[in-house]
Design a protein around this motif. Structure first.
Motif, short mmCIF file in Angstrom:
data_model
loop_
_atom_site.label_atom_id
_atom_site.label_comp_id
_atom_site.label_asym_id
_atom_site.label_seq_id
_atom_site.Cartn_x
_atom_site.Cartn_y
_atom_site.Cartn_z
N CYS A 76 0.82 -1.33 0.06
CA CYS A 76 0.04 -0.21 -0.06
C CYS A 76 0.98 1.14 -0.03
N THR A 77 0.68 2.12 -0.90
CA THR A 77 1.41 3.19 -0.99
C THR A 77 0.88 4.65 -0.25
N ALA A 78 0.01 4.52 0.79
CA ALA A 78 -0.45 5.51 1.32
C ALA A 78 0.73 6.21 2.34
N GLU A 79 0.87 7.48 2.12
CA GLU A 79 1.86 8.15 2.97
C GLU A 79 1.41 8.24 4.43
N VAL A 80 2.60 7.66 5.40
CA VAL A 80 2.33 8.17 6.74
C VAL A 80 2.58 9.24 7.56
N LEU A 81 1.49 9.97 8.04
CA LEU A 81 1.57 10.97 8.97
C LEU A 81 1.50 10.70 10.29
N ALA A 82 2.14 11.55 11.32
CA ALA A 82 1.81 11.01 12.60
C ALA A 82 1.83 12.34 13.52
N GLY A 83 1.29 11.97 14.69
CA GLY A 83 1.00 12.99 15.91
C GLY A 83 -0.30 13.77 15.78
N ARG A 84 -0.46 14.69 16.62
CA ARG A 84 -1.99 15.23 16.92
C ARG A 84 -2.04 16.34 15.62
N ASP A 85 -1.13 16.95 15.20
CA ASP A 85 -1.08 18.06 14.36
C ASP A 85 -1.39 17.36 12.77
#
Ligand code: NAD
Ligand code: MG
Length: 394
Positions: free
Chosen positions: A76-85
Protein backbone atom coordinates in the motif's frame (compact mmCIF):
# COMPACT_ATOMS: atom_id res chain seq x y z
CA UNK A 1 -20.24 13.13 -11.31
CA UNK A 2 -17.28 14.69 -9.45
CA UNK A 3 -15.89 12.30 -6.85
CA UNK A 4 -15.81 13.73 -3.30
CA UNK A 5 -12.66 13.32 -1.19
CA UNK A 6 -13.44 11.97 2.29
CA UNK A 7 -11.20 12.04 5.35
CA UNK A 8 -12.21 9.89 8.33
CA UNK A 9 -10.85 10.86 11.74
CA UNK A 10 -11.08 7.66 13.79
CA UNK A 11 -11.56 5.21 10.93
CA UNK A 12 -10.83 2.08 13.00
CA UNK A 13 -13.77 2.66 15.37
CA UNK A 14 -17.38 1.61 15.07
CA UNK A 15 -18.49 4.75 13.18
CA UNK A 16 -15.33 4.75 11.07
CA UNK A 17 -15.87 1.15 9.96
CA UNK A 18 -19.54 1.80 9.18
CA UNK A 19 -18.56 4.86 7.13
CA UNK A 20 -16.12 2.79 5.06
CA UNK A 21 -18.87 0.24 4.41
CA UNK A 22 -21.14 2.97 3.00
CA UNK A 23 -18.31 4.49 0.93
CA UNK A 24 -17.53 1.07 -0.56
CA UNK A 25 -21.05 0.97 -2.03
CA UNK A 26 -20.35 4.20 -3.99
CA UNK A 27 -16.88 4.05 -5.57
CA UNK A 28 -17.84 6.58 -8.29
CA UNK A 29 -19.17 9.12 -5.85
CA UNK A 30 -16.48 9.14 -3.11
CA UNK A 31 -12.79 8.43 -2.65
CA UNK A 32 -10.83 8.18 0.59
CA UNK A 33 -8.21 10.88 1.21
CA UNK A 34 -7.05 10.04 4.74
CA UNK A 35 -7.78 7.53 7.49
CA UNK A 36 -6.65 7.74 11.12
CA UNK A 37 -6.28 5.49 14.15
CA UNK A 38 -5.08 5.91 17.70
CA UNK A 39 -3.19 2.61 18.00
CA UNK A 40 -4.66 -0.19 15.86
CA UNK A 41 -1.96 -0.30 13.18
CA UNK A 42 -2.99 -3.60 11.58
CA UNK A 43 -6.58 -2.43 11.09
CA UNK A 44 -5.54 0.99 9.80
CA UNK A 45 -3.11 -0.51 7.28
CA UNK A 46 -5.73 -2.97 6.01
CA UNK A 47 -8.27 -0.16 5.62
CA UNK A 48 -5.78 2.02 3.72
CA UNK A 49 -5.01 -0.80 1.35
CA UNK A 50 -8.63 -1.75 0.77
CA UNK A 51 -9.85 1.82 0.26
CA UNK A 52 -6.73 3.18 -1.48
CA UNK A 53 -6.24 6.00 1.00
CA UNK A 54 -3.64 8.68 0.16
CA UNK A 55 -2.65 9.23 3.82
CA UNK A 56 -2.55 7.02 6.91
CA UNK A 57 -2.44 8.93 10.21
CA UNK A 58 -1.41 7.52 13.58
CA UNK A 59 -1.64 9.55 16.81
CA UNK A 60 1.68 8.48 18.27
CA UNK A 61 4.81 9.55 16.37
CA UNK A 62 6.70 6.60 17.87
CA UNK A 63 4.40 4.22 15.95
CA UNK A 64 5.01 5.73 12.48
CA UNK A 65 7.78 3.29 11.49
CA UNK A 66 5.66 0.29 12.46
CA UNK A 67 2.75 1.65 10.41
CA UNK A 68 5.05 2.22 7.41
CA UNK A 69 6.20 -1.39 7.63
CA UNK A 70 2.62 -2.68 7.87
CA UNK A 71 1.60 -0.69 4.78
CA UNK A 72 4.69 -1.82 2.90
CA UNK A 73 3.86 -5.46 3.65
CA UNK A 74 0.47 -4.89 2.00
CA UNK A 75 1.96 -3.08 -1.02
CA UNK A 76 0.00 0.00 0.00
CA UNK A 77 1.46 3.35 -1.04
CA UNK A 78 -0.41 5.53 1.50
CA UNK A 79 1.84 8.22 2.98
CA UNK A 80 2.29 7.99 6.75
CA UNK A 81 1.71 11.05 8.93
CA UNK A 82 1.90 10.99 12.72
CA UNK A 83 1.04 13.09 15.74
CA UNK A 84 -1.88 15.25 16.77
CA UNK A 85 -1.13 18.02 14.25
CA UNK A 86 -1.34 15.49 11.42
CA UNK A 87 -5.04 14.95 12.20
CA UNK A 88 -5.75 18.64 11.64
CA UNK A 89 -3.52 18.70 8.58
CA UNK A 90 -5.41 15.92 6.77
CA UNK A 91 -8.78 17.36 7.82
CA UNK A 92 -7.83 20.65 6.15
CA UNK A 93 -6.19 19.36 2.92
CA UNK A 94 -7.48 20.83 -0.34
CA UNK A 95 -8.28 17.29 -1.51
CA UNK A 96 -10.57 16.75 1.50
CA UNK A 97 -14.12 17.80 0.65
CA UNK A 98 -15.78 16.28 3.72
CA UNK A 99 -14.54 15.15 7.12
CA UNK A 100 -16.16 12.36 9.11
CA UNK A 101 -15.36 13.29 12.74
CA UNK A 102 -15.45 9.89 14.44
CA UNK A 103 -12.78 10.08 17.14
CA UNK A 104 -14.23 9.36 20.59
CA UNK A 105 -14.13 12.03 23.30
CA UNK A 106 -12.58 15.47 23.69
CA UNK A 107 -9.47 14.08 21.91
CA UNK A 108 -11.36 14.74 18.67
CA UNK A 109 -11.93 18.43 19.31
CA UNK A 110 -8.98 20.12 17.64
CA UNK A 111 -9.02 18.44 14.21
CA UNK A 112 -12.83 18.59 14.13
CA UNK A 113 -12.87 22.31 14.91
CA UNK A 114 -10.07 22.97 12.42
CA UNK A 115 -12.12 21.23 9.72
CA UNK A 116 -15.06 23.52 10.54
CA UNK A 117 -12.79 26.57 10.49
CA UNK A 118 -11.61 25.56 7.02
CA UNK A 119 -15.14 25.33 5.67
CA UNK A 120 -15.02 21.57 5.17
CA UNK A 121 -18.34 19.78 5.08
CA UNK A 122 -18.40 18.32 8.57
CA UNK A 123 -20.10 15.00 9.27
CA UNK A 124 -20.19 15.07 13.04
CA UNK A 125 -20.27 11.85 15.06
CA UNK A 126 -17.83 13.07 17.76
CA UNK A 127 -20.55 14.57 19.98
CA UNK A 128 -18.14 15.41 22.82
CA UNK A 129 -16.45 18.09 20.70
CA UNK A 130 -19.80 19.82 20.06
CA UNK A 131 -20.74 19.50 23.75
CA UNK A 132 -17.59 21.21 24.99
CA UNK A 133 -17.05 23.77 22.24
CA UNK A 134 -20.49 24.31 20.72
CA UNK A 135 -20.13 28.07 20.67
CA UNK A 136 -16.84 27.84 18.77
CA UNK A 137 -18.42 25.50 16.20
CA UNK A 138 -21.37 27.86 15.70
CA UNK A 139 -18.96 30.75 15.20
CA UNK A 140 -16.80 28.76 12.74
CA UNK A 141 -19.86 27.66 10.76
CA UNK A 142 -21.17 31.24 10.53
CA UNK A 143 -17.79 32.72 9.54
CA UNK A 144 -16.71 30.05 7.07
CA UNK A 145 -20.05 28.90 5.66
CA UNK A 146 -19.42 25.40 7.03
CA UNK A 147 -22.16 22.82 6.67
CA UNK A 148 -22.34 20.68 9.81
CA UNK A 149 -24.44 17.56 9.41
CA UNK A 150 -25.01 15.56 12.57
CA UNK A 151 -24.35 11.82 12.38
CA UNK A 152 -25.52 11.00 15.92
CA UNK A 153 -28.77 9.20 15.08
CA UNK A 154 -31.06 11.44 17.16
CA UNK A 155 -29.58 14.67 15.84
CA UNK A 156 -29.50 13.35 12.32
CA UNK A 157 -33.21 12.53 12.73
CA UNK A 158 -33.89 16.08 13.97
CA UNK A 159 -31.89 17.53 11.06
CA UNK A 160 -34.05 15.49 8.68
CA UNK A 161 -37.40 16.66 10.09
CA UNK A 162 -36.54 20.31 10.79
CA UNK A 163 -37.14 22.87 8.06
CA UNK A 164 -33.95 23.80 6.19
CA UNK A 165 -34.02 27.34 7.54
CA UNK A 166 -33.99 26.25 11.24
CA UNK A 167 -30.95 28.46 11.81
CA UNK A 168 -33.24 31.50 11.78
CA UNK A 169 -34.35 30.33 15.24
CA UNK A 170 -36.55 27.40 16.23
CA UNK A 171 -39.50 29.56 17.38
CA UNK A 172 -39.35 31.55 14.11
CA UNK A 173 -39.85 28.39 12.08
CA UNK A 174 -42.73 27.15 14.25
CA UNK A 175 -40.85 24.59 16.36
CA UNK A 176 -41.94 24.12 19.97
CA UNK A 177 -39.78 21.23 21.05
CA UNK A 178 -37.03 18.86 19.99
CA UNK A 179 -37.83 15.44 21.45
CA UNK A 180 -34.80 13.14 21.64
CA UNK A 181 -35.52 9.46 22.01
CA UNK A 182 -33.37 7.28 24.27
CA UNK A 183 -33.33 3.49 24.22
CA UNK A 184 -32.78 3.49 27.99
CA UNK A 185 -29.78 1.19 27.53
CA UNK A 186 -29.35 -2.37 28.80
CA UNK A 187 -30.53 -1.57 32.37
CA UNK A 188 -33.78 0.23 31.63
CA UNK A 189 -35.76 -2.17 33.84
CA UNK A 190 -32.97 -3.21 36.26
CA UNK A 191 -33.63 -2.44 39.94
CA UNK A 192 -31.39 0.33 41.26
CA UNK A 193 -30.05 -2.00 43.98
CA UNK A 194 -28.74 -4.36 41.25
CA UNK A 195 -27.04 -1.56 39.29
CA UNK A 196 -24.09 -1.32 41.67
CA UNK A 197 -22.74 -4.71 40.62
CA UNK A 198 -22.85 -4.10 36.86
CA UNK A 199 -19.59 -5.10 35.13
CA UNK A 200 -18.00 -3.33 32.12
CA UNK A 201 -18.91 -6.30 29.89
CA UNK A 202 -22.58 -6.04 30.91
CA UNK A 203 -22.61 -2.27 30.41
CA UNK A 204 -21.10 -2.61 26.92
CA UNK A 205 -23.75 -5.09 25.81
CA UNK A 206 -26.33 -2.71 24.31
CA UNK A 207 -29.66 -4.25 23.26
CA UNK A 208 -30.06 -2.36 19.93
CA UNK A 209 -26.78 -0.76 18.88
CA UNK A 210 -23.25 -2.09 18.35
CA UNK A 211 -20.92 0.74 19.38
CA UNK A 212 -17.52 1.63 20.88
CA UNK A 213 -17.01 0.97 24.60
CA UNK A 214 -17.15 4.56 25.83
CA UNK A 215 -20.48 5.41 24.22
CA UNK A 216 -21.86 2.00 25.27
CA UNK A 217 -21.19 2.83 28.93
CA UNK A 218 -22.64 6.32 28.39
CA UNK A 219 -25.79 4.73 26.99
CA UNK A 220 -26.09 2.48 30.03
CA UNK A 221 -25.80 5.42 32.48
CA UNK A 222 -27.93 7.71 30.23
CA UNK A 223 -24.96 10.12 30.32
CA UNK A 224 -25.07 9.69 26.54
CA UNK A 225 -28.51 11.31 26.44
CA UNK A 226 -27.17 13.99 28.78
CA UNK A 227 -24.38 14.76 26.30
CA UNK A 228 -26.93 14.66 23.47
CA UNK A 229 -29.24 17.32 24.94
CA UNK A 230 -26.23 19.65 25.11
CA UNK A 231 -25.19 18.62 21.58
CA UNK A 232 -28.74 19.47 20.39
CA UNK A 233 -28.60 22.83 22.13
CA UNK A 234 -25.62 23.87 19.98
CA UNK A 235 -26.47 22.14 16.72
CA UNK A 236 -29.96 23.63 16.55
CA UNK A 237 -29.49 26.80 18.64
CA UNK A 238 -32.17 25.54 21.04
CA UNK A 239 -33.04 26.94 24.46
CA UNK A 240 -33.04 24.41 27.34
CA UNK A 241 -36.85 24.38 27.60
CA UNK A 242 -37.07 23.50 23.89
CA UNK A 243 -35.33 20.14 24.47
CA UNK A 244 -37.02 17.03 25.89
CA UNK A 245 -36.10 13.35 26.26
CA UNK A 246 -38.40 10.35 25.97
CA UNK A 247 -37.48 6.70 26.51
CA UNK A 248 -38.21 4.49 23.51
CA UNK A 249 -36.67 1.03 24.04
CA UNK A 250 -37.03 -0.21 20.44
CA UNK A 251 -34.82 2.55 18.88
CA UNK A 252 -36.99 2.76 15.76
CA UNK A 253 -38.17 6.37 16.16
CA UNK A 254 -34.83 8.20 16.20
CA UNK A 255 -36.21 11.57 17.39
CA UNK A 256 -39.10 13.99 16.81
CA UNK A 257 -39.85 17.67 16.29
CA UNK A 258 -43.04 19.08 17.82
CA UNK A 259 -44.44 22.08 15.92
CA UNK A 260 -46.67 24.93 17.11
CA UNK A 261 -49.75 23.61 15.25
CA UNK A 262 -49.68 20.29 17.11
CA UNK A 263 -47.87 18.34 14.39
CA UNK A 264 -45.08 16.02 15.48
CA UNK A 265 -42.65 14.91 12.76
CA UNK A 266 -40.43 11.90 13.38
CA UNK A 267 -37.71 10.04 11.50
CA UNK A 268 -37.86 6.24 11.69
CA UNK A 269 -35.50 3.50 10.60
CA UNK A 270 -33.69 0.38 11.72
CA UNK A 271 -31.08 1.00 14.45
CA UNK A 272 -28.11 1.00 12.08
CA UNK A 273 -25.67 3.91 11.95
CA UNK A 274 -25.12 3.44 8.22
CA UNK A 275 -28.43 5.27 7.64
CA UNK A 276 -27.44 8.57 9.31
CA UNK A 277 -23.91 8.17 7.88
CA UNK A 278 -25.24 7.80 4.32
CA UNK A 279 -27.63 10.69 4.89
CA UNK A 280 -24.84 12.96 6.11
CA UNK A 281 -22.53 11.96 3.24
CA UNK A 282 -25.06 12.56 0.49
CA UNK A 283 -27.29 15.34 1.88
CA UNK A 284 -29.37 16.81 0.30
CA UNK A 285 -29.45 13.72 -1.94
CA UNK A 286 -30.20 10.16 -0.83
CA UNK A 287 -27.97 7.16 -1.47
CA UNK A 288 -28.08 3.43 -0.73
CA UNK A 289 -26.79 2.71 2.80
CA UNK A 290 -26.87 -1.08 2.70
CA UNK A 291 -29.22 -1.33 5.70
CA UNK A 292 -32.18 -3.66 6.28
CA UNK A 293 -35.52 -2.04 5.48
CA UNK A 294 -37.89 -1.15 8.30
CA UNK A 295 -41.12 -3.11 8.23
CA UNK A 296 -43.42 -1.70 10.90
CA UNK A 297 -45.79 -4.66 10.61
CA UNK A 298 -42.92 -6.84 11.96
CA UNK A 299 -42.66 -4.72 15.10
CA UNK A 300 -44.58 -6.10 18.07
CA UNK A 301 -44.89 -2.66 19.63
CA UNK A 302 -43.30 0.76 19.89
CA UNK A 303 -43.21 2.01 23.50
CA UNK A 304 -42.55 5.44 24.99
CA UNK A 305 -41.93 6.39 28.67
CA UNK A 306 -40.76 9.31 30.75
CA UNK A 307 -37.09 8.88 31.78
CA UNK A 308 -36.49 7.97 35.45
CA UNK A 309 -34.03 10.61 36.66
CA UNK A 310 -33.67 8.97 40.08
CA UNK A 311 -32.32 5.73 38.66
CA UNK A 312 -30.28 7.58 36.06
CA UNK A 313 -29.11 10.78 37.82
CA UNK A 314 -26.63 11.59 35.05
CA UNK A 315 -29.43 12.79 32.81
CA UNK A 316 -30.83 15.08 35.54
CA UNK A 317 -27.33 16.49 36.02
CA UNK A 318 -27.07 17.16 32.28
CA UNK A 319 -30.26 19.26 32.36
CA UNK A 320 -28.61 21.43 35.07
CA UNK A 321 -25.49 21.69 32.92
CA UNK A 322 -27.62 22.79 29.98
CA UNK A 323 -29.11 25.61 32.10
CA UNK A 324 -25.75 26.60 33.60
CA UNK A 325 -23.87 27.02 30.29
CA UNK A 326 -20.34 28.53 30.39
CA UNK A 327 -17.70 25.92 31.17
CA UNK A 328 -20.19 23.50 32.79
CA UNK A 329 -20.43 21.25 29.69
CA UNK A 330 -16.60 21.00 29.55
CA UNK A 331 -16.45 19.93 33.20
CA UNK A 332 -19.37 17.52 32.80
CA UNK A 333 -17.82 15.87 29.75
CA UNK A 334 -14.24 15.63 31.05
CA UNK A 335 -15.36 14.23 34.42
CA UNK A 336 -17.53 11.69 32.64
CA UNK A 337 -14.68 10.60 30.35
CA UNK A 338 -12.45 10.03 33.40
CA UNK A 339 -15.20 8.19 35.30
CA UNK A 340 -16.01 5.92 32.35
CA UNK A 341 -12.32 5.11 31.88
CA UNK A 342 -12.04 4.25 35.59
CA UNK A 343 -15.17 2.06 35.39
CA UNK A 344 -13.86 0.23 32.29
CA UNK A 345 -10.65 -0.50 34.25
CA UNK A 346 -12.69 -1.82 37.22
CA UNK A 347 -11.51 1.02 39.44
CA UNK A 348 -14.98 2.34 40.31
CA UNK A 349 -18.46 0.83 40.21
CA UNK A 350 -21.22 1.59 37.74
CA UNK A 351 -23.23 3.77 40.15
CA UNK A 352 -20.12 5.75 41.02
CA UNK A 353 -19.92 7.16 37.47
CA UNK A 354 -22.63 9.83 37.95
CA UNK A 355 -21.58 10.49 41.55
CA UNK A 356 -17.96 11.12 40.49
CA UNK A 357 -19.20 13.50 37.78
CA UNK A 358 -21.44 15.31 40.27
CA UNK A 359 -18.60 15.68 42.82
CA UNK A 360 -16.28 16.96 40.08
CA UNK A 361 -18.89 19.52 39.00
CA UNK A 362 -19.12 20.77 42.60
CA UNK A 363 -15.33 20.93 42.94
CA UNK A 364 -14.48 22.74 39.71
CA UNK A 365 -14.87 26.47 39.49
CA UNK A 366 -17.34 27.99 37.09
CA UNK A 367 -16.27 30.22 34.24
CA UNK A 368 -16.92 31.38 30.72
CA UNK A 369 -15.59 29.93 27.49
CA UNK A 370 -14.28 32.24 24.79
CA UNK A 371 -11.55 30.33 23.00
CA UNK A 372 -10.22 26.88 22.18
CA UNK A 373 -7.40 27.38 24.71
CA UNK A 374 -9.94 28.01 27.48
CA UNK A 375 -11.85 24.85 26.57
CA UNK A 376 -8.63 22.82 26.65
CA UNK A 377 -7.57 24.38 29.96
CA UNK A 378 -10.89 23.65 31.70
CA UNK A 379 -10.79 20.14 30.24
CA UNK A 380 -7.28 19.61 31.67
CA UNK A 381 -8.15 21.05 35.10
CA UNK A 382 -11.27 18.88 35.36
CA UNK A 383 -9.28 15.74 34.54
CA UNK A 384 -6.83 16.58 37.36
CA UNK A 385 -9.64 17.14 39.86
CA UNK A 386 -11.57 14.05 38.76
CA UNK A 387 -8.42 11.92 38.91
CA UNK A 388 -8.02 12.90 42.59
CA UNK A 389 -11.70 12.17 43.31
CA UNK A 390 -11.37 8.71 41.76
CA UNK A 391 -8.09 8.03 43.63
CA UNK A 392 -9.85 8.83 46.90
CA UNK A 393 -12.48 6.17 46.15
CA UNK A 394 -10.27 3.22 45.20
P1 NAD B 1 -14.77 3.71 18.94
O1 NAD B 1 -14.15 3.61 20.28
O2 NAD B 1 -15.30 2.50 18.30
O3 NAD B 1 -13.72 4.40 17.92
C1 NAD B 1 -13.01 5.54 18.25
C2 NAD B 1 -12.02 5.92 17.16
O4 NAD B 1 -11.27 7.06 17.63
C3 NAD B 1 -11.00 4.84 16.83
O5 NAD B 1 -10.67 4.91 15.45
C4 NAD B 1 -9.77 5.24 17.65
O6 NAD B 1 -8.55 4.81 17.07
C5 NAD B 1 -9.86 6.74 17.65
N1 NAD B 1 -9.31 7.35 18.87
C6 NAD B 1 -9.58 6.99 20.15
N2 NAD B 1 -8.91 7.78 20.99
C7 NAD B 1 -8.19 8.65 20.25
C8 NAD B 1 -7.28 9.69 20.55
N3 NAD B 1 -6.95 10.01 21.82
N4 NAD B 1 -6.73 10.38 19.52
C9 NAD B 1 -7.02 10.07 18.24
N5 NAD B 1 -7.88 9.09 17.90
C10 NAD B 1 -8.45 8.38 18.88
O7 NAD B 1 -15.92 4.83 19.05
P2 NAD B 1 -17.28 4.96 18.19
O8 NAD B 1 -18.34 4.16 18.84
O9 NAD B 1 -16.99 4.78 16.75
O10 NAD B 1 -17.65 6.49 18.49
C11 NAD B 1 -16.96 7.55 17.85
C12 NAD B 1 -17.71 8.85 18.15
O11 NAD B 1 -19.01 8.78 17.53
C13 NAD B 1 -17.98 9.10 19.64
O12 NAD B 1 -17.89 10.46 19.91
C14 NAD B 1 -19.40 8.61 19.83
O13 NAD B 1 -20.07 9.27 20.89
C15 NAD B 1 -20.02 8.98 18.49
N6 NAD B 1 -21.20 8.15 18.15
C16 NAD B 1 -21.05 6.81 17.98
C17 NAD B 1 -22.15 6.02 17.67
C18 NAD B 1 -22.00 4.54 17.44
O14 NAD B 1 -22.99 3.89 17.08
N7 NAD B 1 -20.85 3.94 17.62
C19 NAD B 1 -23.41 6.61 17.55
C20 NAD B 1 -23.53 8.00 17.72
C21 NAD B 1 -22.40 8.76 18.02
MG1 MG C 1 -27.19 9.03 19.75
Amino acid sequence: MISQGITILGSTGSIGESTLKVLALHPDRYHVVALSAHSNIARLAAQCQQHQARYAVISDKAMAAELRAALHALNCTAEVLAGRDALSAVACLDETDAVMAAIVGAAGLEPTLHAAQNGKRLLLANKESMVIAGELFRKAAAEHGTTIIPVDSEHNALFQVLPENFNRGLAQVGVEQLILTASGGPFLHTERSALKDITPAQACNHPNWDMGRKISVDSATLMNKGLEIIEARWLFNARPEQIAVIIHPQSIVHSMVAYRDGSVLAQLGMPDMRTPIAHALAWPRRIEAGVARLNLADMQKLEFYQPDLERFPGLGLAFHVLEAGGNAPVTFNAANECAVEAFLHNRIGFLQIPSVVSTAMDSCKQGKIGSLDEVLEYDRLTREVTGRIIDSLV
